[in-house]
Design an enzyme around this catalytic site. Structure first.
Site, PDB file in Angstrom:
ATOM      1  N   VAL A  31      82.254  13.086  12.208  1.00  0.00           N
ATOM      2  CA  VAL A  31      83.019  12.534  13.325  1.00  0.00           C
ATOM      3  C   VAL A  31      82.225  11.419  14.013  1.00  0.00           C
ATOM      4  O   VAL A  31      82.801  10.432  14.506  1.00  0.00           O
ATOM      5  CB  VAL A  31      83.457  13.668  14.288  1.00  0.00           C
ATOM      6  CG1 VAL A  31      82.301  14.281  15.052  1.00  0.00           C
ATOM      7  CG2 VAL A  31      84.516  13.178  15.259  1.00  0.00           C
ATOM      8  N   ASP A  32      80.914  11.531  14.023  1.00  0.00           N
ATOM      9  CA  ASP A  32      80.035  10.507  14.608  1.00  0.00           C
ATOM     10  C   ASP A  32      80.235   9.160  13.897  1.00  0.00           C
ATOM     11  O   ASP A  32      80.455   8.116  14.545  1.00  0.00           O
ATOM     12  CB  ASP A  32      78.581  10.999  14.464  1.00  0.00           C
ATOM     13  CG  ASP A  32      77.576  10.242  15.307  1.00  0.00           C
ATOM     14  OD1 ASP A  32      77.996   9.419  16.147  1.00  0.00           O
ATOM     15  OD2 ASP A  32      76.364  10.489  15.133  1.00  0.00           O
ATOM     16  N   THR A 120      80.381  22.244  13.596  1.00  0.00           N
ATOM     17  CA  THR A 120      80.972  23.017  12.486  1.00  0.00           C
ATOM     18  C   THR A 120      80.969  22.264  11.154  1.00  0.00           C
ATOM     19  O   THR A 120      81.493  22.770  10.160  1.00  0.00           O
ATOM     20  CB  THR A 120      82.410  23.472  12.802  1.00  0.00           C
ATOM     21  OG1 THR A 120      83.253  22.312  12.908  1.00  0.00           O
ATOM     22  CG2 THR A 120      82.473  24.279  14.074  1.00  0.00           C
ATOM     23  N   GLY A 121      80.393  21.058  11.124  1.00  0.00           N
ATOM     24  CA  GLY A 121      80.316  20.296   9.882  1.00  0.00           C
ATOM     25  C   GLY A 121      78.906  20.346   9.319  1.00  0.00           C
ATOM     26  O   GLY A 121      78.420  21.412   8.899  1.00  0.00           O
TER      27      GLY A 121
HETATM   28  N1  AR6 Z   1      88.123  13.606  13.990  1.00  0.00           N
HETATM   29  C1  AR6 Z   1      87.983  14.903  14.368  1.00  0.00           C
HETATM   30  N2  AR6 Z   1      87.150  15.765  13.773  1.00  0.00           N
HETATM   31  C2  AR6 Z   1      86.396  15.300  12.741  1.00  0.00           C
HETATM   32  C3  AR6 Z   1      86.468  13.970  12.277  1.00  0.00           C
HETATM   33  C4  AR6 Z   1      87.383  13.101  12.951  1.00  0.00           C
HETATM   34  N3  AR6 Z   1      87.523  11.814  12.604  1.00  0.00           N
HETATM   35  N4  AR6 Z   1      85.596  13.827  11.244  1.00  0.00           N
HETATM   36  C5  AR6 Z   1      85.009  15.020  11.047  1.00  0.00           C
HETATM   37  N5  AR6 Z   1      85.505  15.924  11.943  1.00  0.00           N
HETATM   38  P1  AR6 Z   1      80.303  16.881  11.894  1.00  0.00           P
HETATM   39  P2  AR6 Z   1      78.217  18.378  13.348  1.00  0.00           P
HETATM   40  C6  AR6 Z   1      85.148  17.340  12.122  1.00  0.00           C
HETATM   41  O1  AR6 Z   1      79.606  17.072  10.609  1.00  0.00           O
HETATM   42  O2  AR6 Z   1      78.419  19.562  12.489  1.00  0.00           O
HETATM   43  C7  AR6 Z   1      76.658  13.660  11.981  1.00  0.00           C
HETATM   44  O3  AR6 Z   1      76.064  13.006  10.900  1.00  0.00           O
HETATM   45  C8  AR6 Z   1      84.522  18.072  10.956  1.00  0.00           C
HETATM   46  O4  AR6 Z   1      85.520  18.506  10.044  1.00  0.00           O
HETATM   47  O5  AR6 Z   1      80.911  15.550  12.202  1.00  0.00           O
HETATM   48  O6  AR6 Z   1      78.118  18.565  14.832  1.00  0.00           O
HETATM   49  C9  AR6 Z   1      75.885  13.449  13.289  1.00  0.00           C
HETATM   50  O7  AR6 Z   1      75.266  12.187  13.341  1.00  0.00           O
HETATM   51  C10 AR6 Z   1      83.849  19.244  11.664  1.00  0.00           C
HETATM   52  O8  AR6 Z   1      84.772  20.310  11.887  1.00  0.00           O
HETATM   53  O9  AR6 Z   1      79.312  17.210  13.164  1.00  0.00           O
HETATM   54  C11 AR6 Z   1      74.891  14.566  13.252  1.00  0.00           C
HETATM   55  O10 AR6 Z   1      73.744  14.203  12.512  1.00  0.00           O
HETATM   56  C12 AR6 Z   1      83.486  18.667  13.033  1.00  0.00           C
HETATM   57  O11 AR6 Z   1      84.172  17.419  13.135  1.00  0.00           O
HETATM   58  C13 AR6 Z   1      75.621  15.691  12.566  1.00  0.00           C
HETATM   59  O12 AR6 Z   1      76.593  15.065  11.736  1.00  0.00           O
HETATM   60  C14 AR6 Z   1      81.994  18.442  13.209  1.00  0.00           C
HETATM   61  O13 AR6 Z   1      81.415  18.013  11.988  1.00  0.00           O
HETATM   62  C15 AR6 Z   1      76.327  16.594  13.539  1.00  0.00           C
HETATM   63  O14 AR6 Z   1      76.892  17.668  12.836  1.00  0.00           O
END
Ligand code: AR6
Length: 171
Positions: A31-32, A120-121
């Site tokens: 998402v970042d 959760t990712g």
């Molecule tokens: N809109 C909404 N939710 C999303 C989107 C979107 N466009 N894309 C992904 N998700 P993650 P974390 C969901 O991995 O676990 C990054 O590299 C995804 O399905 O984005 O907190 C950062 O820079 C999941 O359920 O974040 C950090 O290094 C949720 O967003 C690290 O990942 C979170 O997944 C953070 O890891």
């Protein structure tokens, strides 16, 4: 009011969307990456200024920037905990992410806030436990702060949407 939808958080028109960032605030995957790509360079410029002023953003903390080209007005960047088995304060830190993001939203007069399922990712937090913490923490905050009128949980996958809905049905 709390809602859940399945969507891409970069498309949501609210006062603030929350980003699941890392402590460098320099972007990443998930998402970042999506937020920085869609919002443009203005977000990264604000992040650089914050890092220059205060150093890295610690786990559980939150900072606020412009939303650049996104439909939201602000992005609140919070750093979720990496799941490490559950005995490293991961649950408390995840609750801090939701609380500190909402506090910052109130301080910036935001009335509507959208959250992704933080941690959760890539950070591997179990989705069921994360959903419990997300719903409990947000609903407790809203019961004490009527400045926030709407929180939307924006899920990217069916599993998170089902789990958040299950928790919402309990309150
Ligand atoms: N809109 C909404 N939710 C999303 C989107 C979107 N466009 N894309 C992904 N998700 P993650 P974390 C969901 O991995 O676990 C990054 O590299 C995804 O399905 O984005 O907190 C950062 O820079 C999941 O359920 O974040 C950090 O290094 C949720 O967003 C690290 O990942 C979170 O997944 C953070 O890891």
């Amino acid at each position: 009011m709390i809602q859940v939808i399945k969507n891409d958080i970069t498309k949501i028109s609210v006062d603030a969307i929350v980003n699941a960032a890392n402590s460098s605030l320099m972007g990443g995957g998930g998402v970042d990456g999506a937020i920085h790509r869609a919002g443009g360079n203005a977000i990264l410029e604000d992040c650089r200024k914050i890092i220059a002023r205060q150093g890295s953003c610690k786990t559980g903390e939150a900072v606020i920037t412009t939303a650049g080209k996104l439909p939201a007005n602000y992005v609140i960047h919070t750093v979720g905990p990496v799941w490490n088995g559950g005995n490293k304060n991961e649950k408390e830190k995840l609750a801090d992410c939701y609380k500190n993001s909402l506090k910052l939203a109130v301080e910036n007069n935001c009335k509507s806030v959208a959250f992704p399922s933080i941690s959760t990712g890539v950070y591997r937090f179990p989705k069921d436990v994360a959903a419990q913490i997300a719903v409990k923490t947000v609903s407790e905050f809203l019961s004490k702060h009527n400045e926030i009128e709407k929180v939307i949980f924006v899920c990217f996958d069916d599993e998170n949407e089902i789990l958040i809905n299950k928790e919402l049905n309990k309150i």
